[in-house]
Enzyme design. Structure first.
Site, PDB file in Angstrom:
ATOM      1  N   LYS A  13       0.830  -1.216   0.000  1.00  0.00           N
ATOM      2  CA  LYS A  13       0.000   0.000   0.000  1.00  0.00           C
ATOM      3  C   LYS A  13       0.862   1.264   0.000  1.00  0.00           C
ATOM      4  CE  LYS A  13      -2.314  -0.828   3.811  1.00  0.00           C
ATOM      5  NZ  LYS A  13      -1.582  -2.018   4.231  1.00  0.00           N
ATOM      6  N   ARG A  88      -9.425   0.835   9.196  1.00  0.00           N
ATOM      7  CA  ARG A  88      -8.876  -0.493   9.474  1.00  0.00           C
ATOM      8  C   ARG A  88      -9.829  -1.335  10.306  1.00  0.00           C
ATOM      9  NH1 ARG A  88      -3.075   0.668   9.054  1.00  0.00           N
ATOM     10  NH2 ARG A  88      -1.740  -1.121   9.519  1.00  0.00           N
ATOM     11  N   ARG A 127      11.959  -5.800   5.769  1.00  0.00           N
ATOM     12  CA  ARG A 127      11.726  -4.422   5.344  1.00  0.00           C
ATOM     13  C   ARG A 127      12.611  -3.424   6.107  1.00  0.00           C
ATOM     14  NH1 ARG A 127       5.471  -2.709   4.443  1.00  0.00           N
ATOM     15  NH2 ARG A 127       5.468  -2.057   6.601  1.00  0.00           N
ATOM     16  N   ARG A 160      11.753  -0.776  11.254  1.00  0.00           N
ATOM     17  CA  ARG A 160      10.678  -0.337  12.147  1.00  0.00           C
ATOM     18  C   ARG A 160      10.466  -1.391  13.219  1.00  0.00           C
ATOM     19  NH1 ARG A 160       5.690   1.097   8.276  1.00  0.00           N
ATOM     20  NH2 ARG A 160       4.632  -0.032   9.928  1.00  0.00           N
ATOM     21  N   ARG A 171       0.753  -8.407  13.784  1.00  0.00           N
ATOM     22  CA  ARG A 171       0.073  -7.427  12.915  1.00  0.00           C
ATOM     23  C   ARG A 171      -0.778  -8.128  11.863  1.00  0.00           C
ATOM     24  NH1 ARG A 171       4.495  -4.049  10.367  1.00  0.00           N
ATOM     25  NH2 ARG A 171       2.842  -2.780   9.498  1.00  0.00           N
TER      26      ARG A 171
HETATM   27  P1  AMP Z   1       1.038   0.973   9.016  1.00  0.00           P
HETATM   28  O1  AMP Z   1       2.181   1.872   8.733  1.00  0.00           O
HETATM   29  O2  AMP Z   1      -0.214   1.353   8.253  1.00  0.00           O
HETATM   30  O3  AMP Z   1       1.381  -0.485   8.852  1.00  0.00           O
HETATM   31  O4  AMP Z   1       0.654   1.181  10.567  1.00  0.00           O
HETATM   32  C1  AMP Z   1       1.584   0.936  11.599  1.00  0.00           C
HETATM   33  C2  AMP Z   1       0.855   0.801  12.928  1.00  0.00           C
HETATM   34  O5  AMP Z   1       0.160   2.017  13.219  1.00  0.00           O
HETATM   35  C3  AMP Z   1      -0.213  -0.272  12.969  1.00  0.00           C
HETATM   36  O6  AMP Z   1       0.318  -1.547  13.250  1.00  0.00           O
HETATM   37  C4  AMP Z   1      -1.110   0.245  14.109  1.00  0.00           C
HETATM   38  O7  AMP Z   1      -0.515   0.027  15.373  1.00  0.00           O
HETATM   39  C5  AMP Z   1      -1.093   1.745  13.865  1.00  0.00           C
HETATM   40  N1  AMP Z   1      -2.181   2.148  12.931  1.00  0.00           N
HETATM   41  C6  AMP Z   1      -2.044   2.636  11.670  1.00  0.00           C
HETATM   42  N2  AMP Z   1      -3.242   2.890  11.131  1.00  0.00           N
HETATM   43  C7  AMP Z   1      -4.162   2.555  12.051  1.00  0.00           C
HETATM   44  C8  AMP Z   1      -5.585   2.578  12.084  1.00  0.00           C
HETATM   45  N3  AMP Z   1      -6.301   2.987  11.032  1.00  0.00           N
HETATM   46  N4  AMP Z   1      -6.206   2.155  13.214  1.00  0.00           N
HETATM   47  C9  AMP Z   1      -5.499   1.757  14.290  1.00  0.00           C
HETATM   48  N5  AMP Z   1      -4.162   1.689  14.327  1.00  0.00           N
HETATM   49  C10 AMP Z   1      -3.485   2.098  13.222  1.00  0.00           C
END
Ligand code: AMP
Length: 213
Positions: A13, A88, A127, A160, A171
């Site tokens: 994404k 999400r 990553r 990360r 996750r």
């Molecule tokens: P991402 O970079 O989108 O993979 O997000 C990294 C982390 O941020 C996720 O594992 C969640 O802990 C938090 N996060 C990101 N977007 C959301 C969301 N829409 N709702 C809840 N937690 C989020």
């Protein structure tokens, strides 16, 4: 235009948003990036979010919804938004609809990048991200020219904390339990377009653009 990018962590994404925002002249709004920025700036939200993020859990709906709704009010979003990582959960999807309805807008398209489960873990656990510009590399599939150094800006690459293998497994589990249901939510509204995310990056981009024609 309001476009949502759906897919598991590791589906691509972020990579596709980076490419699409340039091609479509839309603003890329990533909930993960916004939360990481809040952590970096040690805001109240950042401090609360950190505890959830390092464990691979989702940050509570009310906090994320408020953050995104505020971001969507900024003047730069006038010509369109590419939402990445939000919504999400079903309550987030409902809150997004409500916020858009209030402005006479709606989600125009939900793009679902589909990748098989086994591939996701491989992708996530190799990553590396640039500390400076956020560009993402993969030690096997998309390595930088010089190990540890960003090709784009020369910044330092780091892993990360939530891309470490144990957290990546959590996750993915969270994704299947809490996020998968919203795929059907958009499918039932007839605005979902599914793309095979196992193809080369340029092919995935082409397929996504085709969904928007
Ligand atoms: P991402 O970079 O989108 O993979 O997000 C990294 C982390 O941020 C996720 O594992 C969640 O802990 C938090 N996060 C990101 N977007 C959301 C969301 N829409 N709702 C809840 N937690 C989020």
């Amino acid at each position: 235009m309001i476009i949502i990018l759906l897919g598991a962590p590791g589906a691509g994404k972020g990579t596709q948003s980076e490419i699409l925002q340039g091609k479509l002249q839309m603003v890329h709004v990533s909930s993960g990036d916004l939360l990481r920025d809040n952590r970096k700036r040690c805001t109240e939200l950042g401090k609360i979010a950190e505890g959830y993020m390092v464990k691979g859990a989702l940050v509570p709906d009310d906090l994320v919804i408020q953050m995104i709704v505020e971001r969507m009010d900024a003047p730069d979003t006038e010509h369109g938004i590419l939402l990445d990582g939000f919504p999400r959960t079903p309550p987030q999807a409902a809150a997004l609809d409500e916020a858009l309805n209030a402005k006479g807008k709606r989600v125009n398209r939900a793009l679902y990048i589909k990748v098989e489960d086994e591939t996701l873990l491989d992708r996530l656990s190799g990553r590396w991200t640039c500390r400076n510009c956020g560009h993402v590399y993969h030690e096997k599939f998309a390595p930088p020219r010089t190990p540890g150094v960003c090709d784009v800006c020369g910044g330092e690459l780091y892993q990360r904390d939530d891309d470490k293998r144990e957290t990546a497994i959590i996750r993915l589990r969270v994704y299947f339990d809490q996020t998968m249901p919203i795929i059907d939510y958009y499918r039932n509204r007839d605005i979902l377009c599914e793309v095979n995310g196992e193809q080369p990056i340029e092919t995935v981009t082409a397929d996504l653009l085709e969904c928007l024609r």
